[in-house]
Design a protein around this motif. Sequence first.
Motif, mmCIF file in Angstrom:
data_model
loop_
_atom_site.group_PDB
_atom_site.id
_atom_site.type_symbol
_atom_site.label_atom_id
_atom_site.label_comp_id
_atom_site.label_asym_id
_atom_site.label_seq_id
_atom_site.Cartn_x
_atom_site.Cartn_y
_atom_site.Cartn_z
ATOM 1 N N CYS A 33 -3.065 -6.869 -16.940
ATOM 2 C CA CYS A 33 -2.361 -6.997 -18.219
ATOM 3 C C CYS A 33 -0.869 -7.221 -18.038
ATOM 4 C CB CYS A 33 -2.596 -5.763 -19.072
ATOM 5 S SG CYS A 33 -2.103 -4.216 -18.253
ATOM 6 N N GLN A 34 -0.277 -6.703 -16.956
ATOM 7 C CA GLN A 34 1.167 -6.814 -16.768
ATOM 8 C C GLN A 34 1.536 -7.763 -15.632
ATOM 9 O OE1 GLN A 34 1.576 -2.519 -15.953
ATOM 10 N NE2 GLN A 34 2.521 -3.045 -13.998
ATOM 11 N N SER A 35 0.570 -8.554 -15.175
ATOM 12 C CA SER A 35 0.793 -9.383 -13.982
ATOM 13 C C SER A 35 1.686 -10.585 -14.254
ATOM 14 C CB SER A 35 -0.550 -9.855 -13.414
ATOM 15 O OG SER A 35 -1.222 -10.682 -14.358
ATOM 16 N N GLY A 36 1.441 -11.295 -15.346
ATOM 17 C CA GLY A 36 2.223 -12.483 -15.644
ATOM 18 C C GLY A 36 2.094 -13.564 -14.586
ATOM 19 N N MET A 37 0.924 -13.697 -13.992
ATOM 20 C CA MET A 37 0.731 -14.681 -12.922
ATOM 21 C C MET A 37 0.123 -15.969 -13.473
ATOM 22 S SD MET A 37 -2.453 -12.848 -10.977
ATOM 23 C CE MET A 37 -3.916 -12.308 -11.854
#
Length: 496
Positions: free
Chosen positions: A54-58
């Motif tokens: 959810c917080q990866s931003g990949m």
Amino acid sequence: MGKPTGFMDYSRQTAEAAAPRERIKNFNEFHIPLSKEEQQIQAARCMACGVPFCQSGMELMGMTSGCPLHNLVPEWNDLVYTGNWEQAYNRLAKTNNFPEFTSRVCPALCEAACTCGHYGDAVSVKENEHGIIENAYEQGFARPKPPKVRTGKKVAVIGSGPAGLAAADQLNKRGHQVTVYEREDRIGGLLMYGIPNMKLEKHVIDRKVNIMREEGVEFITGANVGKDVKTAKLLKEYDRIILACGAKNPRDIKAPGRDAKGIYFAVDFLSATTKSLLDSDLRDNKYISAKGKKVVIIGGGDTGNDCVGTSIRHGASSVTQLEMMPKAPDQRADNNPWPQWPKVCKTDYGQEEAIALFGHDPRMYQTTVKEFLKDKNGKLCGLITVKLENRQDEKTGRMVMAEAPGSEQKLEADLVLIAAGFLGTEKYVADAFGIALNERTNVKTEPESYETNVKHVFAAGDMRRGQSLVVWAIREGREVARAVDESLMGYTNLGA
């Protein structure tokens, strides 16, 4: 984590929306937030995954998976679950300057990457974020906090959209003196005039801007840099300049009859409506009215949907939305696995309202305009559409959308709104500073750099990366602030 069995014990619940036929009577936000107790139950569903996608931003297959701001989602979900709302706000504010904006208008990349969503319903991350920030305002956690020490350095930010505001907020926190220049009469950029009121009521923007003003940020409206405000003056007065002017060049539709009266760009239609709404509750009639008109919207994205909802609120007699691409599947395809962004069909609020009002989905897929029709007075009276099919290009071998022979169809219309996206920065601003542009007409910078070819002039947001999401604009604003701070001080302690 939240409750260890929360994702099994509780079902996903989100804010209830007012019925379509009721909400189209005004331009107000129409979701009824959950109570704090209900929100805490929703936060209990977060599993605090070992790898929090959810917080990866990949980037996966050219699409973003997870939050580009790297919001500490499992941490503040747990804090909400345990009732520690102040600390939840502190953790949220650590990575996101404007959760009051993203919790309303972001498409929730975090939820699309949530592990719970792999086999069931994702955690209501966006709803929890909204609960945290609104509670923070109610309880005074989000009160102004001016910096205790000033550096004596001056920075000008040109443009007050999410990228410019994020950069200004960060640099002011660092102690630099920041002045934001905005050419419109209100602060907010496309947040103010590009996003309709029913998605983001403008007092929400004003609330945050007033806090930033109390913290020491100076705002100057009606200042069109490159025309009314001379760049030489800015370069002399400020130690650094950040350009965050957006990518407001609308993509046009080049077809016979384009000069017909009654064809407008979506951004002009939406902006005029919002300005008239704020100035006079639409009583001044200084907007492009869709009342009683057969409206055709060219473009199937968020802006197109906003045009659908706005046209319905005006009182349009019919609304049709043309989309070039085929209808996306209702469920994830096998070649689009989690945690990739789900390429599935989304029926947004405007389309829901059209279905409720007119009895059918307004979208026509794989369709584009071949010709605009006009009457003897040059006024739009209809258009010729053509179906598109996926075909291999003989020269390149690539698959392209091409006209299907014999598929022409006449469509009545007396108002057309072009919502086909944006092409890049407005050239006059770049020319005024002598800034180089790339082949996509965005401001050119070195890879992983925010500094332009002009010394001490930086760029961020849509102006640098092209048309994108609010959450990406905030990230770019935060990152350009780090770059500017380091260039001023020789080091930086600003968070990315």
